[in-house]
Design a protein around this motif. Structure first.
Motif, short mmCIF file in Angstrom:
data_model
loop_
_atom_site.label_atom_id
_atom_site.label_comp_id
_atom_site.label_asym_id
_atom_site.label_seq_id
_atom_site.Cartn_x
_atom_site.Cartn_y
_atom_site.Cartn_z
N UNK A 1 -31.11 19.25 -76.72
CA UNK A 1 -30.36 20.18 -77.57
C UNK A 1 -29.28 20.91 -76.78
N UNK A 2 -29.59 21.27 -75.55
CA UNK A 2 -28.60 21.96 -74.72
C UNK A 2 -27.40 21.07 -74.42
N UNK A 3 -27.63 19.77 -74.31
CA UNK A 3 -26.55 18.86 -73.95
C UNK A 3 -25.76 18.38 -75.16
N UNK A 4 -26.36 18.43 -76.36
CA UNK A 4 -25.74 17.83 -77.54
C UNK A 4 -24.34 18.35 -77.83
N UNK A 5 -24.07 19.68 -77.78
CA UNK A 5 -22.71 20.15 -78.12
C UNK A 5 -21.62 19.53 -77.25
N UNK A 6 -21.88 19.41 -75.96
CA UNK A 6 -20.85 18.83 -75.08
C UNK A 6 -20.67 17.35 -75.32
N UNK A 7 -21.72 16.67 -75.82
CA UNK A 7 -21.62 15.24 -76.10
C UNK A 7 -20.86 14.98 -77.40
N UNK A 8 -21.12 15.80 -78.42
CA UNK A 8 -20.48 15.60 -79.73
C UNK A 8 -18.96 15.69 -79.63
N UNK A 9 -18.46 16.47 -78.70
CA UNK A 9 -17.02 16.69 -78.59
C UNK A 9 -16.29 15.52 -77.94
N UNK A 10 -17.04 14.52 -77.44
CA UNK A 10 -16.41 13.43 -76.70
C UNK A 10 -16.18 12.22 -77.59
N UNK A 11 -15.06 11.51 -77.41
CA UNK A 11 -14.82 10.29 -78.19
C UNK A 11 -15.85 9.22 -77.86
N UNK B 1 -29.04 20.58 -64.04
CA UNK B 1 -29.92 21.16 -65.04
C UNK B 1 -29.07 22.02 -65.96
N UNK B 2 -29.55 22.25 -67.16
CA UNK B 2 -28.88 23.15 -68.09
C UNK B 2 -29.83 24.25 -68.50
N UNK B 3 -29.29 25.46 -68.65
CA UNK B 3 -30.03 26.59 -69.17
C UNK B 3 -29.21 27.17 -70.31
#
Length: 843
Positions: free
Chosen positions: A17-27, A59-61
């Motif tokens: 879930x933490x990573x999803x926003x940065x992934x959605x923005x990529x082509x 890691x992501x927080x």
């Protein structure tokens, strides 16, 4: 799945879930899912590939990359299944559930539509019967009523195009036939509540309003489009999940309904253009005073006392395909499975009427599971993954009265639609203080502590510890409460004050409006810095490492503030003054200690608090134990072996005895007595005078020939070097008169010595020569070893006066030699005892 595996899966979902926003923005991004303990990112392209590689390095927080940290390689980039589909010139490729939903509603309409989801690399449009919300009486009667219907369109309407024709336009969209979806208005989130005395639902999660007021989140359709007013707590014992009759007996006031939304804003049905996708959330407010809402979900293991086995909530996480989830509700109780798909779902509203139910359709963002089960009355109940909240229960699809899937509303989306916002109630442990050296710190030194996660898997992200001074020393100025962050491992710290004395403060873990409750903590602050212990150095700190180790400690040495007094405690005691050059040394040679040893040092000064302590631990190897009775090179006769093997060792030591390399017994050395013991006993205060005795039985069945006895002693698991004794067992002579009779000592012919004849004894009777036993070392030029008689009855063989080929008949001179031998032996043994006593352990 074990509880630890479930918690780990929840943590993995949080990472996704933490990573999803940065992934959605990529082509090139298509979707994200969990599979076999990995996070599968579907898509292709260099930017997406680079981001996935980066996620496996950090890691992501809370969605923020924590650089320079090694993260687990959980992310895997996979080409989307749709990539293998090459659309024809007349076909399209769907790119998102929202885009597909809007297109379907615009071109086909909402009638008969159940869901638009993404799963297994493609999009799915489910059509079939929708249904009305099942509003029944508070008793169990009527709550399971309703029949499946599968209308094609609303009465009197004509679809713009068929669902099959719409799906045929897309290369990556499939059409599925669904069954009736039923909302389940009968429960309380983990426990049930009764709505206006008529219907029953379930509460999902505790929360806080904008001003910190307690709230309960539940399903929006339970509020009947704002018509519901009051909620009462259902007696848990009567709930079907507890084996009750489901009577809906009230057990006190819960609160009243506030904001609610089922479908689009204002409880609106699906618009003609499909743009008003909403949610299914309601807020119970005005919670009864004295009711203590818990940040946890009941598993219905023990309805009368759900706390010990409840699952604690520490945050939220978005749903993903393959994510392990569990649901709780007052009707079916606890049910677990995995998320199958995520997207937009269409549910019949309260004004839907049979036979087609299509006149009041509501659209919401949610997810489904074919493995999680539910029943009417579970609506509003919590869906969780590990310790993270995922959604609230909305309804279920049934086919011929058999449930085929359960459906939930996505919590993160739902809470964002509540005016003013809400905070989820989180589980927080009270902070604890890390152990400071003798409870004392120096001014300005960090005061450190910890917040435990257990029984949750992690500490709620973004938690803090609020510090408030409770009392002060003269000259101390009280300040405002201080909030310090809690890291991902639960650690926190803040500097000690600059004044010396006792520092008392309260500490409470906080996270938004969530609180742990305060604890009172205190430390001592000293103006003296801790001393440093520099010697002795230990090459065997664990008693097994390579190196010579320590065999004795003569002095404890170190450094400190000149002119201050050093005080030792622990296994060594004493005081000393720090010299002008900053060095100190304290003699402890009169305090012999063996085993695992530690010593603590503090600096002291008149009128001041002692400094923080310094502790050093090391290993002192015990001396070699003593073996009495059997000496190296001794001969024993096989028919007159001793009953035991004995000797002396350090009091309280565990003595281990081996014969020819095989263990034959162990015993604890004791100054109070001897005896075989099966296990190591704690070290006890020792009386150094004379040593401590030990004894084990002599092994039975030893064959004639050479043997090797080894003995070690251990204190605190630290073993000494072995004492080794080589001896020989001689075969016993055959019975008198037999032709194969052999002497006890075949090396030298036995000489029969005349003995006083008793009345009636034949003149030709003889007495066999005694086997010589050397008990005390005597110089060969003074007394031959073979002439020294035994001095320990436990190892004496035979019972006749000594004699052999080199001896005269027994005379008074023999007794003088015997006494002289004992005297010389006593002198030697006495010297050994004096030396040994200086190495004995005193504890």
């Amino acid at each position: 799945m074990t509880l630890s595996e479930f918690n780990a899966a929840g943590a993995l979902a949080r990472r996704a879930a933490d990573a999803a926003p940065s992934l959605r923005a990529l082509p090139g991004y298509v979707g994200i899912s969990l599979h076999a303990g990995t996070i599968v990112v579907e898509g292709e392209g260099p930017e997406l590939r680079a981001r996935v590689a980066e996620l496996n390095r950090v890691d992501q927080v809370n969605g923020v990359d924590q650089l320079n940290q090694a993260g687990p390689a959980d992310f895997v980039l996979a080409a989307p299944a749709s990539a293998a589909v090459v659309p024809s010139a007349a076909e399209l490729l769907a790119s998102s559930t929202q885009q597909l939903f809007e297109a379907y509603v615009r071109d086909v309409g909402a009638a008969g539509l159940q869901a638009v989801t993404y799963t297994n690399g493609h999009f799915v449009i489910r059509t079939g019967g929708t249904t009305t919300a099942q509003t029944g009486p508070a008793s169990s009667a009527g709550l399971l009523t309703g029949t499946d219907t599968t209308p094609a369109t609303a009465p009197g309407t004509k679809p713009k195009m068929s669902a099959a024709d719409f799906v045929a336009r897309y290369a990556n969209v499939a059409l599925e036939q669904g069954s009736r979806i039923a909302t389940e208005e009968d429960y309380f989130g983990g426990e049930g509540y009764i709505i206006d005395g008529r219907t029953v639902c379930s509460a999902g999660f505790g929360a806080f309003g904008p001003a910190g007021e307690p709230l309960i989140l539940t399903a929006g359709h339970c509020a009947a489009d704002g018509a519901a007013k009051q909620a009462e707590i259902e007696n848990p014992a009567g709930a079907p999940a507890a084996g009750g009759a489901g009577s809906g007996t009230a057990a006190g006031t819960l609160g009243s309904f506030g904001f609610s939304q089922f479908g689009g804003p204002g409880n609106t049905k699906v618009a003609s253009d499909g743009t008003n996708v909403g949610t299914d959330i309601a807020v119970l407010q005005g919670i009864r005073s004295g009711l203590d809402l818990q940040p946890a979900v009941t598993r219905w293991d023990n309805p009368a006392d759900p706390g010990p086995t409840s699952v604690k909530i520490v945050g939220t996480v978005a749903p993903f395909q393959g994510q392990p989830v569990c649901r709780s509700g007052r009707s079916l109780g606890w049910s677990c499975g995995t998320v199958d798909s995520v997207g937009t779902w269409v549910i019949a509203g309260p004004d839907s009427l049979p036979p087609d139910y299509d006149n009041d359709l509501r659209a919401l963002n949610g997810f489904d599971s074919t493995t999680v089960k539910s029943r009417p009355g579970d609506s509003g109940g919590p869906w969780i993954s590990g310790n993270f909240a995922v959604g609230t229960h909305t309804g279920a699809e049934s086919d011929g009265g058999v449930q085929t899937r359960a459906i939930a509303t996505t919590l993160e989306d739902a809470t964002g639609r509540i005016p003013g916002g809400v905070q989820l109630q989180l589980f927080l442990n009270k902070p604890t203080l890390a152990a400071a050296a003798n409870g004392t710190l120096t001014a300005g030194e960090p005061i450190t502590g910890h917040v435990d996660a257990a029984p949750a898997s992690v500490v709620a992200p973004n938690s803090k510890v609020r510090i408030t001074v409770q009392s002060s020393n003269p000259g101390q100025k009280p300040g405002q409460p201080l909030e310090v962050p809690v890291d991902a491992s639960g650690n926190w710290q803040f500097p000690a004050p600059e004044w010396a004395g006792s520092f008392t403060f309260s500490a409470e873990t906080v996270n938004g409006f969530s609180r742990s409750g305060a604890v009172s903590l205190s430390v001592k602050v000293s103006g003296l810095a801790a001393p440093v212990i520099t010697a002795p150095a230990d090459a065997r700190t664990d008693g097994h490492a390579d190196g010579p180790g320590l065999t004795a400690v003569e002095t404890i040495e170190g450094t400190g503030e000149p002119g201050r007094t050093v005080r030792l405690s622990g296994d060594f005691t004493g005081t000393g003054l720090v010299a002008p050059d900053g060095r100190w040394s304290i003699n402890v040679a009169d305090q012999p200690v063996f085993g695992k040893v530690s010593v603590t040092a503090v600096l002291t000064a008149p009128g001041q608090t002692d400094s923080p302590s310094a502790t050093s631990s090391f290993t002192v190897i015990p001396p070699v134990p003593a073996v009495s009775g059997i000496r190296d090179g001794k001969h024993l006769r096989q028919d007159s072996l001793p009953a035991s093997i004995s000797g002396t060792a350090v009091d309280g030591a565990e003595v281990s005895v081996s014969m020819d390399g095989a263990a034959i017994g162990s015993a604890q050395a004791s100054s109070a007595g001897t005896g075989a013991r099966a296990s190591l006993q704690p070290r006890v205060p020792q009386d150094l005078a004379g040593g401590a005795r030990w004894s084990v039985p002599f092994p039975a069945g030893l064959a004639a020939g050479a043997h090797r006895l080894t003995v070690t002693q251990a204190i605190d698991g630290v073993a000494s070097l072995p004492a080794a004794v080589a001896f020989t067992i001689d075969a016993a002579p055959a019975s008198a008169g037999t032709p194969d009779e052999t002497p006890a000592v075949p090396q030298q012919p036995a000489v029969q010595q005349p003995a006083p004849r008793q009345p009636g004894t034949p003149a030709h009777s003889t007495v066999p020569a005694q086997v010589p036993v050397a008990q005390v070392p005597v110089a060969p030029s003074t007394v031959p070893p073979s002439t020294v008689p035994p001095s320990d009855a436990s190892v004496t063989v035979g019972g006749t006066p000594p004699g052999n080929a080199n001896q005269l008949a027994g005379t008074g001179a023999g007794g003088l030699l015997y006494a002289a031998g004992l005297g010389a032996g006593a002198l030697l043994l006495g010297a050994a005892v004096v030396i040994f006593a200086r190495r004995r352990a005193v504890r």
